[in-house]
Design a protein around this motif. Sequence first.
Motif, PDB file in Angstrom:
ATOM      1  N   GLN A   7      -3.952 -11.343   9.085  1.00  0.00           N
ATOM      2  CA  GLN A   7      -3.004 -10.225   9.103  1.00  0.00           C
ATOM      3  C   GLN A   7      -2.840  -9.583   7.730  1.00  0.00           C
ATOM      4  N   ASN A   8      -3.788  -9.819   6.819  1.00  0.00           N
ATOM      5  CA  ASN A   8      -3.686  -9.261   5.471  1.00  0.00           C
ATOM      6  C   ASN A   8      -4.456  -7.941   5.368  1.00  0.00           C
ATOM      7  N   VAL A   9      -3.995  -7.088   4.436  1.00  0.00           N
ATOM      8  CA  VAL A   9      -4.697  -5.834   4.167  1.00  0.00           C
ATOM      9  C   VAL A   9      -4.971  -5.738   2.668  1.00  0.00           C
ATOM     10  N   LEU A  10      -6.035  -5.012   2.332  1.00  0.00           N
ATOM     11  CA  LEU A  10      -6.392  -4.803   0.927  1.00  0.00           C
ATOM     12  C   LEU A  10      -5.945  -3.399   0.528  1.00  0.00           C
ATOM     13  N   ILE A  11      -5.140  -3.300  -0.531  1.00  0.00           N
ATOM     14  CA  ILE A  11      -4.539  -2.023  -0.924  1.00  0.00           C
ATOM     15  C   ILE A  11      -4.935  -1.675  -2.351  1.00  0.00           C
ATOM     16  N   LYS A  12      -5.352  -0.418  -2.537  1.00  0.00           N
ATOM     17  CA  LYS A  12      -5.594   0.093  -3.884  1.00  0.00           C
ATOM     18  C   LYS A  12      -4.331   0.833  -4.321  1.00  0.00           C
ATOM     19  N   PRO A  13      -3.592   0.307  -5.299  1.00  0.00           N
ATOM     20  CA  PRO A  13      -2.321   0.938  -5.661  1.00  0.00           C
ATOM     21  C   PRO A  13      -2.524   2.167  -6.531  1.00  0.00           C
ATOM     22  N   GLU A  14      -1.543   3.078  -6.448  1.00  0.00           N
ATOM     23  CA  GLU A  14      -1.557   4.220  -7.361  1.00  0.00           C
ATOM     24  C   GLU A  14      -1.067   3.760  -8.723  1.00  0.00           C
ATOM     25  N   PRO A  15      -1.562   4.359  -9.802  1.00  0.00           N
ATOM     26  CA  PRO A  15      -1.106   3.931 -11.137  1.00  0.00           C
ATOM     27  C   PRO A  15       0.374   4.187 -11.329  1.00  0.00           C
ATOM     28  N   ILE A  16       1.009   3.316 -12.110  1.00  0.00           N
ATOM     29  CA  ILE A  16       2.465   3.404 -12.281  1.00  0.00           C
ATOM     30  C   ILE A  16       2.818   4.027 -13.624  1.00  0.00           C
ATOM     31  N   VAL A  25       4.126   8.936 -22.417  1.00  0.00           N
ATOM     32  CA  VAL A  25       3.892   8.288 -21.119  1.00  0.00           C
ATOM     33  C   VAL A  25       4.922   7.182 -20.931  1.00  0.00           C
ATOM     34  N   PHE A  26       5.660   7.265 -19.858  1.00  0.00           N
ATOM     35  CA  PHE A  26       6.641   6.229 -19.536  1.00  0.00           C
ATOM     36  C   PHE A  26       6.041   5.310 -18.478  1.00  0.00           C
ATOM     37  N   THR A  27       6.141   4.040 -18.719  1.00  0.00           N
ATOM     38  CA  THR A  27       5.585   3.082 -17.772  1.00  0.00           C
ATOM     39  C   THR A  27       6.666   2.105 -17.334  1.00  0.00           C
ATOM     40  N   ASN A  28       6.776   1.943 -16.056  1.00  0.00           N
ATOM     41  CA  ASN A  28       7.704   0.950 -15.522  1.00  0.00           C
ATOM     42  C   ASN A  28       6.893  -0.312 -15.233  1.00  0.00           C
ATOM     43  N   PRO A  29       7.089  -1.383 -15.993  1.00  0.00           N
ATOM     44  CA  PRO A  29       6.191  -2.538 -15.853  1.00  0.00           C
ATOM     45  C   PRO A  29       6.334  -3.280 -14.528  1.00  0.00           C
ATOM     46  N   LYS A  30       7.531  -3.322 -13.964  1.00  0.00           N
ATOM     47  CA  LYS A  30       7.713  -4.082 -12.717  1.00  0.00           C
ATOM     48  C   LYS A  30       8.466  -3.243 -11.698  1.00  0.00           C
ATOM     49  N   PRO A  31       7.807  -2.324 -11.064  1.00  0.00           N
ATOM     50  CA  PRO A  31       8.503  -1.535 -10.047  1.00  0.00           C
ATOM     51  C   PRO A  31       8.778  -2.385  -8.808  1.00  0.00           C
ATOM     52  N   ALA A  32       9.873  -2.052  -8.129  1.00  0.00           N
ATOM     53  CA  ALA A  32      10.238  -2.833  -6.944  1.00  0.00           C
ATOM     54  C   ALA A  32       9.273  -2.579  -5.802  1.00  0.00           C
ATOM     55  N   THR A  33       8.777  -1.350  -5.709  1.00  0.00           N
ATOM     56  CA  THR A  33       7.815  -1.028  -4.651  1.00  0.00           C
ATOM     57  C   THR A  33       6.620  -0.288  -5.254  1.00  0.00           C
ATOM     58  N   ARG A  34       5.496  -0.355  -4.588  1.00  0.00           N
ATOM     59  CA  ARG A  34       4.293   0.359  -5.018  1.00  0.00           C
ATOM     60  C   ARG A  34       3.758   1.159  -3.834  1.00  0.00           C
ATOM     61  N   LYS A  35       3.078   2.236  -4.200  1.00  0.00           N
ATOM     62  CA  LYS A  35       2.435   3.062  -3.178  1.00  0.00           C
ATOM     63  C   LYS A  35       0.936   2.859  -3.309  1.00  0.00           C
ATOM     64  N   GLY A  36       0.226   2.833  -2.200  1.00  0.00           N
ATOM     65  CA  GLY A  36      -1.215   2.634  -2.307  1.00  0.00           C
ATOM     66  C   GLY A  36      -1.947   2.968  -1.024  1.00  0.00           C
ATOM     67  N   GLU A  37      -3.261   3.000  -1.142  1.00  0.00           N
ATOM     68  CA  GLU A  37      -4.109   3.328   0.003  1.00  0.00           C
ATOM     69  C   GLU A  37      -4.784   2.063   0.518  1.00  0.00           C
ATOM     70  N   ILE A  38      -4.812   1.932   1.825  1.00  0.00           N
ATOM     71  CA  ILE A  38      -5.435   0.757   2.429  1.00  0.00           C
ATOM     72  C   ILE A  38      -6.955   0.921   2.422  1.00  0.00           C
ATOM     73  N   ILE A  39      -7.627  -0.065   1.841  1.00  0.00           N
ATOM     74  CA  ILE A  39      -9.097  -0.016   1.751  1.00  0.00           C
ATOM     75  C   ILE A  39      -9.729  -0.740   2.934  1.00  0.00           C
ATOM     76  N   SER A  40      -9.195  -1.886   3.280  1.00  0.00           N
ATOM     77  CA  SER A  40      -9.709  -2.603   4.459  1.00  0.00           C
ATOM     78  C   SER A  40      -8.599  -3.455   5.058  1.00  0.00           C
ATOM     79  N   VAL A  41      -8.754  -3.809   6.326  1.00  0.00           N
ATOM     80  CA  VAL A  41      -7.723  -4.566   7.039  1.00  0.00           C
ATOM     81  C   VAL A  41      -8.326  -5.827   7.658  1.00  0.00           C
TER      82      VAL A  41
END
Lengths: 83, 192
Positions: A7-16, A25-41
């Motif tokens: 039941q796992n998926v592989l996700i390519k996250p968007e840069p933070i 450039v402001f970087t948040n080192p530990k965001p609570a949530t990430r957005k990304g595209e699913i590469i494989s399921v």
Amino acid sequence: MISPLDQNVLIKPEPITETKLTNIVFTNPKPATRKGEIISVGKDVEWLKKGDIVVFVPTNTVETDGLFLVDASLTGKILFKYN
Amino acid sequence: MKSIKGRMIVKFDLHQKDKVTFGTLKLYVPNRADVNENMREGYPTLSTVVDGGETELKEGDVIVSEHTLLENTGQWIENIDGIVTMSIPIKSDVVIYGKIDEKGDVIPLFDNLVCERIQEGFSSSIIITPDIYKKVENNKAIVLRVSKNSDIKEGEKIVYYRYSDYELVYFIDGIERKAIMVKRSDIVGIEK
């Protein structure tokens, strides 16, 4: 290339990073949530497919080579998908 | 003494759960916390199978399990001079790592796998990286041995939850051996 199992998926996250007008450039080192595209399921994943854009919780997931392996079961870490 | 469905019967020495002699081999599983090593490493214990029930285990096989399994006194059948016979359930959440074969190797049981952690050094054609500087990937391993009916094959490179592997340290006739155990439920992907 990593193949997710069950039941796992592989996700390519968007840069933070956020670019401001001042070129600082402001970087948040530990965001609570990430957005990304699913590469494989994995074979047991029914409600997600390759190419879906999702928002997930990155804590207690497996990060390897810049990609995330996330549990996509109903009690898992994926909050919602966009499309 | 016969086991019922879903259970098996084992016996162990209450005062010496970390040592057992079978055949010509003397087996010893030390408590890593006692020797000031990594406290995360658990306390494996040894027991001998009386009746394996539906499993492939035969009478006389030596199994390695988590210590909490044998401390459940409610499942003890008898205790004669410290030799305890007990009934244990056969479920996926019961931690039985595997059995020890005649050569002293760990044969994984119940969705466990024996693996080898992957070490990655710096890539250079001139400098040979000493072992001390090699980075051990703490969530990747190569599968060496699998349990019966496992969908993971030997030789595959697996990715699992960080720190979910377990280093089983044991002595066969005084010689130290190690086996990295990973549960099937902790594996999230296969690297190809």
